[in-house]
Scaffold this active site. Structure first.
Site, short mmCIF file in Angstrom:
data_model
loop_
_atom_site.label_atom_id
_atom_site.label_comp_id
_atom_site.label_asym_id
_atom_site.label_seq_id
_atom_site.Cartn_x
_atom_site.Cartn_y
_atom_site.Cartn_z
NE ARG A 124 -4.10 -1.90 1.93
CZ ARG A 124 -4.00 -3.04 2.61
NH1 ARG A 124 -3.01 -3.24 3.45
NH2 ARG A 124 -4.90 -3.98 2.44
CE LYS A 146 -1.00 13.95 -14.88
NZ LYS A 146 -1.28 14.37 -16.26
CD GLU A 188 7.46 17.33 -23.09
OE1 GLU A 188 6.94 18.27 -22.43
OE2 GLU A 188 6.78 16.59 -23.83
CE LYS A 231 4.99 17.81 -15.05
NZ LYS A 231 5.22 16.43 -15.46
CD GLU A 241 -4.82 29.48 -11.43
OE1 GLU A 241 -4.78 29.86 -12.59
OE2 GLU A 241 -3.90 29.66 -10.62
NE ARG A 245 -0.41 17.67 -13.87
CZ ARG A 245 0.10 16.99 -12.87
NH1 ARG A 245 -0.40 17.07 -11.68
NH2 ARG A 245 1.12 16.19 -13.05
CG ASN A 249 -2.17 18.57 -22.17
OD1 ASN A 249 -1.26 17.79 -21.86
ND2 ASN A 249 -3.38 18.49 -21.66
CG HIS A 252 1.75 17.39 -25.20
ND1 HIS A 252 2.58 18.49 -25.08
CD2 HIS A 252 2.41 16.36 -24.62
CE1 HIS A 252 3.68 18.13 -24.43
NE2 HIS A 252 3.60 16.85 -24.14
CG HIS A 256 -0.60 12.94 -27.53
ND1 HIS A 256 -1.33 13.37 -26.46
CD2 HIS A 256 0.56 12.50 -27.03
CE1 HIS A 256 -0.62 13.20 -25.36
NE2 HIS A 256 0.53 12.68 -25.68
CG HIS A 269 6.33 12.41 -25.90
ND1 HIS A 269 4.98 12.37 -26.14
CD2 HIS A 269 6.52 13.38 -24.96
CE1 HIS A 269 4.39 13.27 -25.36
NE2 HIS A 269 5.30 13.89 -24.65
N1 LIG Z 1 4.55 10.74 -15.49
C1 LIG Z 1 4.61 11.80 -16.26
O1 LIG Z 1 4.18 12.90 -15.88
C2 LIG Z 1 5.21 11.67 -17.62
C3 LIG Z 1 5.52 12.81 -18.35
C4 LIG Z 1 6.13 12.65 -19.59
C5 LIG Z 1 6.40 11.38 -20.08
N2 LIG Z 1 6.08 10.28 -19.35
C6 LIG Z 1 6.35 8.92 -19.84
O2 LIG Z 1 7.75 8.79 -20.08
C7 LIG Z 1 7.95 7.80 -21.07
C8 LIG Z 1 8.97 8.30 -22.06
O3 LIG Z 1 10.18 8.55 -21.37
P1 LIG Z 1 11.62 8.39 -22.08
O4 LIG Z 1 11.64 9.18 -23.31
O5 LIG Z 1 12.63 8.62 -21.02
O6 LIG Z 1 11.59 6.86 -22.56
P2 LIG Z 1 12.32 5.53 -22.08
O7 LIG Z 1 12.20 5.34 -20.64
O8 LIG Z 1 11.83 4.45 -22.96
O9 LIG Z 1 13.86 5.84 -22.42
C9 LIG Z 1 14.28 5.98 -23.76
C10 LIG Z 1 15.44 5.01 -24.07
O10 LIG Z 1 16.64 5.50 -23.43
C11 LIG Z 1 17.25 4.44 -22.69
N3 LIG Z 1 18.01 5.12 -21.63
C12 LIG Z 1 17.56 5.63 -20.48
N4 LIG Z 1 18.53 6.31 -19.88
C13 LIG Z 1 19.63 6.20 -20.64
C14 LIG Z 1 20.95 6.71 -20.56
N5 LIG Z 1 21.32 7.53 -19.58
N6 LIG Z 1 21.84 6.39 -21.54
C15 LIG Z 1 21.45 5.61 -22.59
N7 LIG Z 1 20.21 5.14 -22.74
C16 LIG Z 1 19.31 5.43 -21.77
C17 LIG Z 1 16.10 3.59 -22.26
O11 LIG Z 1 16.54 2.30 -21.91
C18 LIG Z 1 15.24 3.61 -23.53
O12 LIG Z 1 15.73 2.68 -24.45
C19 LIG Z 1 6.59 7.51 -21.68
O13 LIG Z 1 6.13 6.28 -21.20
C20 LIG Z 1 5.71 8.64 -21.18
O14 LIG Z 1 4.36 8.26 -21.05
C21 LIG Z 1 5.49 10.40 -18.13
#
Ligand SMILES: NC(=O)c1ccc[n+]([C@@H]2O[C@H](COP(=O)([O-])OP(=O)(O)OC[C@H]3O[C@@H](n4cnc5c(N)ncnc54)[C@H](O)[C@@H]3O)[C@@H](O)[C@H]2O)c1
Length: 369
Positions: A124, A146, A188, A231, A241, A245, A249, A252, A256, A269
């Site tokens: 939990r 999130k 971003e 952020k 408010e 948030r 977007n 986006h 998307h 992305h």
């Molecule tokens: N929670 C949130 O508010 C929020 C916000 C934005 C994005 N996200 C999520 O984040 C994800 C995308 O994140 P991402 O772009 O980091 O993708 P990812 O985690 O898939 O990483 C991209 C690639 O880089 C590799 N990698 C990671 N660190 C590395 C490093 N230091 N050196 C070499 N390779 C490395 C990973 O293994 C992967 O192959 C999505 O699932 C998206 O939904 C969440």
């Protein structure tokens, strides 16, 4: 070595530190002790990141007498699922993870999202530390609370709001990241500047090449910390408010749709968001308050970001169709995040859906070889 930047991020239930700096991984035990984090430490990561940074982390933890468990999850968005969550939970329980222990996520947004969700439901909820190692995970995924996984019906449909106890961003880890992933994270950061801080946008543009190269200096530390702070301001304000948030977007809606249309493997992305910001900027000038001179400036800055994309298959009619479905458009109009000026965004209602097609045509024209 750049000075460590420390941000104190507040949320409804408390606050936590976000530290940005160089050579921080070996210092994890010192920071864990400050938040009274006990072992075992369950490190959730993937093979690629574990091979790069797992030993440094484990050695430092074991030297400080922390018991560690490493849980390897498969690499890629396709594995951000409940099935992987269940495997990770089973492995943690089988390896003697305890209620008093701490989950440390080490990796990109997939690891922080999935690992954060695991921490929120195991016993939990147990202590959580994020160590994001992609630029996108540093400036976006690890801040805001999130967590979650995808469902076959859509992205991020299952999850929780669960705040970490600490976020450690070691900028040295960005050196090993693929250039496209650094561009994605830059997109971003650019978004945060465009919607909240024109001066920061200027700073990002002045230092674009070095930031995308991932040179671990004062500027990279400053850029990441500022983006996270911006952020955090929006997320914090949203608690009082409602709806603010939604300005996160910016870029986006069309971004998307472009990701969906071209396929997640074809475009990152953040790259799609860069194109989406171009479209949203164009709309801001056509139907909103963005002056022509500021639109031209924004367009130039976005086009300077180095992206090798083939947009031949990008079809404006398909993007319009995806947006219609995605946003459940009523009366052929939709709400859109537009810029009033550089550094200031607002939600504008009643944008005719037909404008989407024209905005995508503007993207295609701008990125035509
Ligand atoms: N929670 C949130 O508010 C929020 C916000 C934005 C994005 N996200 C999520 O984040 C994800 C995308 O994140 P991402 O772009 O980091 O993708 P990812 O985690 O898939 O990483 C991209 C690639 O880089 C590799 N990698 C990671 N660190 C590395 C490093 N230091 N050196 C070499 N390779 C490395 C990973 O293994 C992967 O192959 C999505 O699932 C998206 O939904 C969440």
């Amino acid at each position: 070595m750049p000075e460590i930047q420390r941000l104190e991020l507040k949320h409804q239930l408390g606050k936590y530190d976000c530290l940005v700096g160089s050579d921080l991984l070996p210092r994890l035990p010192e920071f864990l002790q400050k938040i009274n984090a006990a072992g075992p430490i369950g490190i959730i990561t993937n093979k690629k990141v574990n091979d790069l940074y797992g030993d440094t982390l484990r050695t430092s933890l074991q030297t400080a007498d922390y018991v560690t468990r490493t849980i390897l999850i498969p690499d890629g968005e396709a594995y951000k699922t409940l099935a992987t969550v269940e495997q990770a939970l089973s492995a943690l329980i089988a390896q003697g993870m305890e209620r008093s222990g701490t989950i440390v996520t080490l990796g990109g947004g997939v690891s922080t999202d999935l690992g954060g969700f695991v921490a929120s439901i195991l016993f939990r909820g147990i202590k959580l530390v994020h160590i994001p190692t992609t630029l996108l995970a540093m400036v976006d995924a690890s801040v805001g609370g999130k967590t979650g996984v995808n469902h076959s019906s859509g992205k991020n449909l299952i999850g929780s709001f669960y705040q970490p106890d600490l976020v450690l961003m070691d900028i040295d880890t960005l050196k090993s990241l693929a250039v496209r992933d650094r561009v994605s994270g830059y997109g971003e950061m650019f978004k945060m500047g465009a919607i909240r801080d024109a001066e920061y946008l200027e700073f990002l543009s002045t230092h674009m090449e070095a930031l995308i190269e991932g040179i671990p200096d004062e500027n990279l530390t400053k850029a990441i910390a500022r983006s996270c702070a911006l952020k955090a301001q929006v997320v914090e304000a949203d608690e009082k408010e409602s709806d603010l948030r939604r300005i996160l977007n910016f870029g986006h809606t069309i971004g998307h749709a472009i990701e969906t249309s071209l396929g997640y493997g074809e475009i990152r992305h953040g790259e799609a968001v860069i194109l989406g910001m171009y479209a949203a900027g164009w709309l801001s000038n056509q139907v909103g308050n963005l002056s022509s001179s500021e639109w031209e400036k924004l367009a130039e800055l976005l086009k300077r970001i180095p992206m090798k994309l083939n947009l031949d298959s990008l079809d404006p009619a398909t993007i319009e169709k995806i947006t219609r479905l995605d946003k459940k458009v009523a009366n052929s109009q939709l709400n859109f995040v537009l810029l009033n000026k550089l550094g200031e965004a607002q939600i504008q209602v009643g944008i005719p859906i037909l404008m989407i097609k024209l905005a995508v045509e503007a993207i295609k024209k701008a990125w035509k070889k």
